[in-house]
Design an enzyme around this catalytic site. Structure first.
Site, short mmCIF file in Angstrom:
data_model
loop_
_atom_site.label_atom_id
_atom_site.label_comp_id
_atom_site.label_asym_id
_atom_site.label_seq_id
_atom_site.Cartn_x
_atom_site.Cartn_y
_atom_site.Cartn_z
N THR A 1 1.19 -2.34 4.84
CA THR A 1 1.73 -2.32 3.48
C THR A 1 1.16 -1.14 2.69
O THR A 1 1.86 -0.56 1.85
CB THR A 1 1.43 -3.63 2.72
OG1 THR A 1 0.01 -3.83 2.60
CG2 THR A 1 2.06 -4.81 3.42
N LYS A 2 -0.09 -0.78 2.93
CA LYS A 2 -0.67 0.38 2.25
C LYS A 2 -0.05 1.68 2.76
O LYS A 2 0.17 2.62 1.99
CB LYS A 2 -2.19 0.39 2.42
CG LYS A 2 -2.91 -0.69 1.61
CD LYS A 2 -2.67 -0.52 0.12
CE LYS A 2 -3.48 -1.49 -0.71
NZ LYS A 2 -3.30 -1.27 -2.17
N LEU B 1 -1.31 -6.09 8.98
CA LEU B 1 -0.21 -6.06 8.02
C LEU B 1 -0.67 -5.44 6.71
O LEU B 1 0.08 -4.70 6.05
CB LEU B 1 0.33 -7.47 7.78
CG LEU B 1 1.44 -7.58 6.73
CD1 LEU B 1 2.66 -6.77 7.14
CD2 LEU B 1 1.81 -9.03 6.48
N TYR B 2 -1.90 -5.75 6.29
CA TYR B 2 -2.44 -5.13 5.08
C TYR B 2 -2.37 -3.62 5.18
O TYR B 2 -1.90 -2.94 4.25
CB TYR B 2 -3.88 -5.59 4.87
CG TYR B 2 -4.61 -4.82 3.79
CD1 TYR B 2 -4.30 -5.01 2.45
CD2 TYR B 2 -5.62 -3.91 4.11
CE1 TYR B 2 -4.97 -4.31 1.45
CE2 TYR B 2 -6.28 -3.21 3.13
CZ TYR B 2 -5.96 -3.40 1.80
OH TYR B 2 -6.61 -2.69 0.83
N ALA B 3 -2.83 -3.06 6.29
CA ALA B 3 -2.79 -1.62 6.49
C ALA B 3 -1.35 -1.10 6.46
O ALA B 3 -1.07 -0.04 5.88
CB ALA B 3 -3.46 -1.25 7.81
#
Length: 424
Positions: A238-239, A234-236
């Protein structure tokens, strides 16, 4: 050179939206709505407390003084530009504090902003703040989603640049608190872009994307030309969403925007959630450390990049950024849009990282080798930095052995209570 469009933008935005693009937009929109209603709040301090911590005549004077470039006689080091006014978000963070200090030392005006959340020990962020205080960098304690605060800052200081480094970091934590990633990395980015587009004059924006956008790519090394539509976390995601949002604000409002894909940044004053940091802590305490391996016992490797090299890339991005072309939210012409890998272009297996730490700490690690869990991490990262080398003259010079030696020296001083020489 500076006006070139990134290849991923040309592929993704030429002519009409493709079915794949429409699918991704739908997924992101659904994700945002779901997390907004189902996720716990972000980790920032109580918003009412943050709102009450800014404002007033004395506060405004501090912001204005910090944002004013130093006169020629006050410049602390030679060779810098020394005439810019930069808003640095995430200024009490690892990269943010180093960048803010580097800008101030060469004479630029710097105003910091940070919400001092408790994703990791806030005392470390407060300690970094002391470094900035000694360099006369004022940090505004507040949330990047506070539009009133951002508008006030832009009213006080005519920022030439925004270095947007505030974000919810960490791949694994997204499984515990996904809403914090949407709040900081998507809504927060939009909030920054909104403030910049409305400013007159508009500042140029440099912001932290991530090497995580390469996700499940199997092509090595990772190049800015590669597709980034298979995020592993999910971090990736969002980026990646941030890069698409950046294109939108560049295209519609004429914001000059540069995205930086950092590769595993490490060094003094680093983040305690990073492997090199908590490995050091656990090795010294005699606790076992977990070393993950990929399928078929494949070594996990990272393109570890020393903080000083990352700072040089950040400053070069600021110095080569063209002016935004909009005014008061209206675009007047095409604006610069760039994305760069900032890595060391020399991946090192995590087992080698541990071996170096053992020698520096003079302590044998208790190692547990385990299969990599499905938590969003990837097996291998490797940056192609040819574009940054050509356009930013970015040339990393610190290998892992030298960088970890500096980190360990800092770590032992900081956690032994011998901090006097750390506050220069």
């Amino acid at each position: 050179m500076a006006g070139d469009r990134s290849p991923f933008i040309q592929r993704r935005w030429s002519f009409f939206p493709t079915p794949r693009l429409i699918f991704w937009i739908s997924i992101f929109a659904a994700l945002i709505l779901f997390l907004f209603f189902h996720s716990p709040p972000d980790l920032s301090a109580d918003r009412r407390t943050l709102a009450a911590s800014w404002g007033g005549h004395s506060w405004e004077r501090s912001v204005l003084a910090s944002g004013r470039p130093l006169s020629k006689g006050e410049v602390l080091t030679s060779g810098g530009r020394g005439h810019l006014s930069v808003l640095v978000t995430g200024a009490a963070g690892f990269v943010g504090s180093h960048v803010a200090l580097a800008l101030r030392r060469r004479g630029d005006g710097v105003v910091g902003m940070d919400n001092f959340n408790n994703y990791y020990d806030p005392s470390l962020k407060r300690a970094r703040r002391k470094l900035l205080d000694r360099a006369d960098v004022f940090i505004v304690e507040g949330d990047i989603n506070d539009a009133a605060l951002l508008n006030k800052l832009f009213d006080i200081v005519a920022f030439t640049h925004v270095m947007h480094l505030a974000a919810q970091a960490g791949v694994r934590y997204a499984m515990q608190n996904p809403g914090s990633y949407v709040h900081s990395n998507i809504a927060g980015l939009v909030s920054i872009f909104e403030a910049c587009k409305a400013a007159n004059p508009q500042p140029a924006v440099v912001w932290a994307s991530s090497s995580s956008v390469y996700g499940l790519n199997s092509k090595i090394p990772f190049s800015e030309k590669d597709q980034t539509d298979k995020p592993a976390s999910l971090y990736a995601a969002t980026k990646k969403a941030g890069e698409e949002i950046a294109h939108t604000y560049n295209h519609i409002y004429g914001l000059s925007i540069t995205g930086l894909r950092f590769f595993t940044v490490y060094g003094p004053w680093g983040r305690p959630d990073m492997a090199y940091f908590f490995f050091t802590k656990d090795i010294l305490k005699g606790k076992p450390i977990s070393i993950f391996e990929g399928p078929h016992h494949q070594s996990v490797a990272r393109d570890f990049t020393y903080i000083d090299d990352i700072v040089k890339g950040c400053l070069a991005s600021i110095d080569t950024a063209q002016e935004s072309t909009g005014s008061g939210g209206k675009k007047k012409g095409p604006a610069q849009l760039r994305v760069y890998n900032l890595g060391n272009t020399s991946p090192v297996p995590v087992t080698k990282l541990v071996s170096i730490l053992e020698k520096l700490l003079k302590t044998k690690a208790k190692k547990h080798v385990l299969p990599m869990p499905r938590n969003g991490d990837v097996v291998y990262t490797h940056a192609n930095i040819s574009r940054a080398n050509k356009e930013l003259r970015y040339r990393p010079t610190t290998d892992l052995q030298a960088g970890l030696k500096k980190f360990v020296r800092w770590y032992l001083d900081y956690y032994s209570g011998n901090r006097k020489r750390l506050y220069w």
